[in-house]
Design an enzyme around this catalytic site. Sequence first.
Site, PDB file in Angstrom:
ATOM      1  CB  SER A 164      52.263 -24.559 -18.008  1.00 28.08           C
ATOM      2  OG  SER A 164      51.918 -23.433 -17.283  1.00 28.08           O
ATOM      3  N   GLY A 206      53.078 -14.994 -24.343  1.00 31.56           N
ATOM      4  CA  GLY A 206      54.483 -14.840 -23.964  1.00 31.56           C
ATOM      5  C   GLY A 206      55.172 -16.191 -23.829  1.00 31.56           C
ATOM      6  CG  ASP A 252      47.780 -17.773 -11.130  1.00 29.57           C
ATOM      7  OD1 ASP A 252      47.998 -16.545 -11.057  1.00 29.57           O
ATOM      8  OD2 ASP A 252      48.426 -18.538 -11.875  1.00 29.57           O
ATOM      9  NE  ARG A 304      43.882 -17.554 -12.657  1.00 33.61           N
ATOM     10  CZ  ARG A 304      43.868 -18.633 -13.416  1.00 33.61           C
ATOM     11  NH1 ARG A 304      42.815 -19.434 -13.413  1.00 33.61           N
ATOM     12  NH2 ARG A 304      44.894 -18.927 -14.186  1.00 33.61           N
TER      13      ARG A 304
END
Length: 760
Positions: free
Chosen positions: A350, A422, A643, A715
Site C-alpha cells: 500500500s 485495483g 491477511d 500466503r
Amino acid sequence: MQINGNAVMSEPLFNRIAVIGLGLIGGSFAAAARENGLARSIVAGSRSARTLEQGIALGIVDSGSQDLAEAVAGADLVFVSTPVSAMGTVLSALKPGLSNGVIVTDGGSVKGNVVNAARDALGAHYARFVPGHPIAGKEKSGVSAADAKLYRDHRVILTPTDATDPAATARVRALWTGMGAEVLQMAPDYHDQVLAETSHLPHLLAFSLVDTLARQGDSTEIFRYAAGGFRDFTRIASSDPVMWHDIFRENKAALLQALGQFSDGIDRFRQAVENEDSDALMGIMTRANTARAHFLAMNGRTSYTRAHSVQSVGDDTTMTDNTHATTNPTFVVAPGGQLQGRLRVPGDKSMSHRSIMLGSLAEGVTQVEGFLEGEDALATLQAFRDMGVVIEGPHNGQVTIHGVGLHGLKAPEKALYMGNSGTSMRLLTGLLAGQSFDVELTGDASLSKRPMERVAKPLREMGAQITTGTDGRPPVRIRGGQSLKGFHYDLPMASAQVKSAVLLGGLYADGETSVTEPAPTRDHTERMLGGFGYEVRRDGATSALSGGGKLTAGKLEVPADISSAAFFLVGASIAANSEVTLPHVGINPTRTGVIDILKLMGADIRLENQRDAGGEPVADLVVNAAPLKGIEIPEALVPLAIDEFPAIFIAAACAQGDTILRGAEELRVKESDRIQVMADGLAALGVSHQVFDDGIRITGGEFGGGEVQSHGDHRIAMSFAMAALRATGPITIHDCANVATSFPGFAQLATHAGLKLEVK
Ligand code: NAP
C-alpha cells in the site's frame, strides 16, 4: 487413412505441396510438413539442380524440377520462399503449371509488394493467394540449414486481402498450426509498418553501426575491445546482406517512416547530451529501461512478472517472445532447522503505491527505500513515467522520483495500463480527476471485471467528468480541465481505496474535502500526505484536507510489510533456538493483530526502536523461539490480522492445545478459500482440526511432511514452508508462482535465514 506402425494417422491436410525456393525458409517448411505428416508428397522447384539434389538427399522433398511450372503441376498447395524481389518473376513462371483450386502462399518478409506482384502475376488464382510471413529465422541460409522445428512455438503472420478466399486462409492457418506455429492475422500494410519498426529498423541500425565503426582508422582496436553490449547489439549485422538488401528496398516507404521517427528520437538524445540536460536524459532512459516489459504486459493484458521473463531473440524473430514458457515453481522444504539473523522483508505494498504517487506530485526529488518491486506497484510506477515523471529504479528497493509538483503531470500518449492493480486504478482515478488533460485507465482481464463506480460517483459529485465501461467496470475515462469543488462524503462502505481516491481528488478541489468512514480502514494515504508536509485534519472517523497546497519531497523509507514479516514471526517462534530481527516493520495499529495474537499464544516478540517513518509508525521486531499454547482468538483482533491467518494457523499447529478462530468468514473470499485450503494442507500433514463456516479449531502437536496444494495463494505457500521447521518429514508445496508478487526473494531470504528450502 495412413498407417504408421501402430499409430493411425489422420488424412494429411494436403495431397501434394510444392515448395519454390528451397532455402532456409522453404527447406524448413518442407521438413516441418514432412515431420508432421501434413502432405502425401512434397516437391521442390529451384533454379539450381544442386539445391534440388541436396533437398532430396536430406529427405525433405521427394522430387524436384528446375522448371517451376513443372514443379507445381498437380500440387494443391504452393509455398513460395524465394527472395521478395524475385517473387513477381517466380509467380509468373510457375503460373502455367497451377491446377484449378490450388492455394498459393508465401513466406516473404515484406507483404505489400508481394501482394501487388501476386495480383499482377496470378490472374484467377489470385483469389486463393494467402500472403504469409513466418517470424522465425537463423543467421544461416540455404537448404542445408533447413530445420523441421524452426516454426514450432513461433508466430506466423498471415495477411489476406479483401480478395482472399477465407477458406484458403483457413487451410494455410491449419498448415502452420500443424507445424506448431501460432498464427496471427493482419492487413499487409500494417504488417509492413510493424515489421519496419520491430525488425527492419533494428537490422538497419546494426548494419549501420558496425559499418560506421569499421570505417574508422582504429577499427581493429575498436573491435578488439568491443564489449558485450556492442556484440549483443550488432549480432544481427551478421544476417544475410542479400536478403536484407531485398527487404530494405521492398519495404522502402514503411522503413523510411520508421527511420524518420528514429532520427527524431536521436535528435532529442543529442540535444539532451549537448545541453547536459540530466532530466531529459534520465527521462528517456528510465522509460526505455522498462518499456519492453511494460508493453509486452500491456499487449498480452498479462502480468508484469510474466512480461519480465520474456527473453530477447534476434534476426527476423524480433517480435517473438516466450511468454508461454513461464514456469510455476514448487517449494520442497526439508524438515527441521532454525531461523537466525537480521532479515529485511520487502516493503509494504500500500505504501509503495502511495510513495510513487505522492513523490511524483511533490516538489523536488524523493528518495524511496524499501519499495516493493511487486507488479501492482510497478503498474503505478509505469503510469507516472507515462505522464512524464522521471523515476530512476527500482534497484534493490531504491527508487528516485524527480517530482513535478501537483500541476506538472503531462498527458500520457496512450491509455494508462494498471495491470491487475485495483489500488492503482482507484487511487489514480481520484488523483487524475482534477488534471488539465484527458486520460483513460485500463487493466488486465481480472481488473476489467472490478467495480469502479464506487470511486467515480463521489468524484462526479465534486465536479469530475468520469465515465466507466459496461456495468461500471474499467476502462475508466476521465475528462481533463474540470474545476473540482471540495465536499463532504459519508462512505457507504469501509474502503481505504475509495477514501483515498476522494482525498487525492481533494488535493485539486476548491475548499475542503472531507470523508467519514463507517469503520476504520487503513489510513496510509492520510499518514503519507502528512509525511510529505500536506496537512490532513483527522477527527474520529473523519479525515479532511483543503485543496491548493503543495507536497514537499524528501527521503522515505517504506516500512517493511508486516504481512510478509508474519511468516518469520511464526517461523522463529516455532523453531527451537531461533532468533530473528526484522528491521523497520510497519506497525500501523490497523495492521498489528498478528503480533497481538502470537503474543497471546506465548510468543516472545519485542518491538524495539519504535519511530516514525513518513507518518507511519515502525519498529524493529525481535523474535525468539518460545513454547506456544492454544488460545481462543479474540474476535476484535480478527480484522487486524485478516491477511496473516495462514501463518497463524501454522503457529496453532505447533502450539500446545486447541486454537479456535471464529468470526473470520472473510477468509473464504481471499485469493483462495483460505479456511478450506489451509485445512486441506493441515490434513495432508496430519494436523487435527475441525472446520467451521467462519473459522477453524486446530489442535497442536507433532506432524509429518506431505504434499500441499497452495492453489496459487502466495500466503498459503509461504506459511507451509515455515511449517517444515517443525515437521518430521519434507513438505512439498505446489503452485508457488504468485509468491513473487507479494514477496519477491522469499525463497532466498528464507534459505539465508536457515530454512531448508529448494525451489523446483
Ligand atoms: P535462402 O536460404 O537464401 O533461400 C532462398 C531460396 O530462394 C534459395 O532456394 C534460392 O535458390 C532461391 N532464390 C534466390 N534468388 C532467386 C531468384 N532470383 N529466383 C528464383 N529463386 C531464387 O533465403 P531464406 O532465408 O530461406 O529466405 C527466403 C524468403 O523467406 C525471403 O523472401 C525472406 O524474406 C523470407 N524470410 C526469411 C527469414 C530469415 O530469417 N531468413 C525469415 C522469414 C522470412 P537457389 O538455391 O537456386 O540459389
